[in-house]
Write an enzyme that holds these catalytic residues in place. Structure first.
Site, PDB file in Angstrom:
ATOM      1  N   PRO A  84       0.840  -1.203   0.000  1.00 53.82           N
ATOM      2  CA  PRO A  84       0.000   0.000   0.000  1.00 53.82           C
ATOM      3  C   PRO A  84       0.879   1.260   0.000  1.00 53.82           C
ATOM      4  O   PRO A  84       1.903   1.289   0.680  1.00 53.82           O
ATOM      5  CB  PRO A  84      -0.795  -0.103   1.303  1.00 53.82           C
ATOM      6  CG  PRO A  84      -0.682  -1.518   1.745  1.00 53.82           C
ATOM      7  CD  PRO A  84       0.578  -2.075   1.154  1.00 53.82           C
ATOM      8  N   VAL A  85       0.466   2.254  -0.779  1.00 51.75           N
ATOM      9  CA  VAL A  85       1.300   3.450  -0.976  1.00 51.75           C
ATOM     10  C   VAL A  85       1.140   4.442   0.189  1.00 51.75           C
ATOM     11  O   VAL A  85       0.037   4.660   0.673  1.00 51.75           O
ATOM     12  CB  VAL A  85       0.916   4.132  -2.312  1.00 51.75           C
ATOM     13  CG1 VAL A  85       1.627   5.480  -2.476  1.00 51.75           C
ATOM     14  CG2 VAL A  85       1.271   3.224  -3.480  1.00 51.75           C
ATOM     15  N   GLY A  90       6.996   1.553   3.556  1.00 56.82           N
ATOM     16  CA  GLY A  90       8.198   1.703   2.734  1.00 56.82           C
ATOM     17  C   GLY A  90       7.972   1.475   1.251  1.00 56.82           C
ATOM     18  O   GLY A  90       8.865   1.004   0.544  1.00 56.82           O
ATOM     19  N   ASP A 135      14.406   2.737   5.383  1.00 64.84           N
ATOM     20  CA  ASP A 135      13.578   2.064   4.378  1.00 64.84           C
ATOM     21  C   ASP A 135      14.409   1.541   3.211  1.00 64.84           C
ATOM     22  O   ASP A 135      14.235   0.397   2.780  1.00 64.84           O
ATOM     23  CB  ASP A 135      12.522   3.032   3.814  1.00 64.84           C
ATOM     24  CG  ASP A 135      11.433   3.337   4.825  1.00 64.84           C
ATOM     25  OD1 ASP A 135      11.665   3.102   6.025  1.00 64.84           O
ATOM     26  OD2 ASP A 135      10.361   3.809   4.406  1.00 64.84           O
TER      27      ASP A 135
HETATM   28  O1  PMV Z   1       6.047   6.132   7.673  1.00 62.83           O
HETATM   29  P1  PMV Z   1       7.430   5.738   7.282  1.00 62.83           P
HETATM   30  O2  PMV Z   1       7.546   4.314   6.859  1.00 62.83           O
HETATM   31  O3  PMV Z   1       8.060   6.708   6.323  1.00 62.83           O
HETATM   32  O4  PMV Z   1       8.321   5.770   8.622  1.00 62.83           O
HETATM   33  C1  PMV Z   1       8.671   6.977   9.243  1.00 62.83           C
HETATM   34  C2  PMV Z   1       9.556   6.690  10.396  1.00 62.83           C
HETATM   35  C3  PMV Z   1      10.007   7.925  11.154  1.00 62.83           C
HETATM   36  O5  PMV Z   1      10.843   7.459  12.198  1.00 62.83           O
HETATM   37  C4  PMV Z   1       8.840   8.673  11.740  1.00 62.83           C
HETATM   38  C5  PMV Z   1      10.797   8.881  10.262  1.00 62.83           C
HETATM   39  C6  PMV Z   1      12.103   8.334   9.713  1.00 62.83           C
HETATM   40  O6  PMV Z   1      12.510   8.842   8.644  1.00 62.83           O
HETATM   41  O7  PMV Z   1      12.728   7.465  10.358  1.00 62.83           O
END
Ligand code: PMV
Length: 299
Positions: A84-85, A90, A135
């Site tokens: 899911p986007v 990720g 990610d």
């Molecule tokens: O929602 P996502 O998968 O982009 O995760 C964000 C995670 C945070 O810790 C809130 C930000 C980051 O870049 O680590």
């Protein structure tokens, strides 16, 4: 010749948001993948669910940036995805890494995975303004990984159930929520700083539980982590409803994953169908998946 690569999405077992302040986190690649076909052509074409474009930094920002990063070769790109986007799983890292890897192989460019992961992180920063390397690293190399040490932990043996609220999905959501936490931290440093430190401490404890395959204890800590993310203001009514539904259905533990503010939660369980059913009953879309040791691969 055509080249097809796939790259996985990820969940956070512990540590989102605190990782922004240098605290450790544990992320885990899951068997939900984005597939990218690359084929030499005489022009650049990008085809996905969204539509078919040339280099287009509005419609296909990650893929266009990946093509440009590798010297804008004339390539036909086709994307299909199970992730899911904009929901904290990720998806943007997976499409970026799968595209870089497929072009790298199709055109014989010879980049190592480490270099592709670095380019992927640069692309995420260019497109989003800010991004942690989590990610793109996890999508490239797979597995259960401690961040920032990159230490690889044992793979999870239990099922992973993801619950999507189908709300608040947006690639800009992460930046907004990170800023929201930063403001809260500025307003109440004495209260928020210890919460962030405590979230960081889960990774150390969690590492041991992952290696011992002690999912009962791991799940309990995930529950506490969710409570603290809620305290930081990044959960929502819908996310917490899915988290409680999963726990009541017997999950080891459940928490939101990623930035929050909507998007997805994750539960660990050995009875995934019951947990998935409970999530659906509570208004979410459930996906049963597993941790995967495999990052980006050619298929
Ligand atoms: O929602 P996502 O998968 O982009 O995760 C964000 C995670 C945070 O810790 C809130 C930000 C980051 O870049 O680590």
């Amino acid at each position: 010749m055509t080249t097809t690569c796939s790259a996985p999405g990820k969940i956070y077992l512990f540590g989102e948001h605190a990782v922004v302040y240098g605290e450790p986190a544990i992320a885990c690649a899951v068997e939900l993948r984005t597939r990218v076909i690359a084929k030499k052509s005489n022009e650049i074409t990008i085809s996905s669910d969204i539509g078919t474009t040339k280099l287009d930094f509005d419609m296909h920002p990650y893929v266009s940036s990946a093509i440009r990063k590798l010297g804008s070769p004339d390539v036909f790109i086709e994307i299909t995805s199970e992730i899911p986007v904009g929901s904290g799983l990720g998806s943007s890292a997976a499409v970026t890494i799968a595209t870089l890897s497929a072009i790298n192989i199709e055109f014989g460019l010879g980049y190592e995975k480490e270099e592709l992961a670095k380019m992927g992180h640069e692309i995420e920063k260019e497109v989003q303004g800010a991004a942690s390397p989590t990610d793109t690293f996890v999508s490239t190399f797979g597995g259960v990984v401690e961040i920032p040490s990159r230490k690889r932990l044992n793979l999870l043996d239990c099922d992973v159930v993801i619950g999507n609220t189908n709300k608040g999905a947006s690639p800009k959501k992460t930046a907004k929520l990170v800023q929201q936490v930063a403001r809260l931290k500025e307003e109440h440093p004495d209260i928020i700083n210890p919460i962030i430190k405590t979230i960081g401490s889960f990774a150390k404890q969690g590492e041991l539980m992952v290696s011992q395959k002690n999912y009962t204890s791991l799940g309990k800590l995930m529950n506490v982590n969710h409570g603290l993310l809620d305290a930081l203001g990044v959960s929502t009514m819908e996310l917490s409803a899915l988290v409680y539904a999963a726990r009541n259905a017997g999950a080891y533990g459940a928490k939101l994953t990623g930035a929050g503010g909507g998007g997805c939660m994750v539960a660990l369980s050995d009875s995934p169908r019951e947990v998935a059913e409970a999530i659906e009953k509570a208004g979410g879309r459930a996906i049963i998946t597993r941790a995967t040791p495999e990052g980006v691969i050619q298929i």
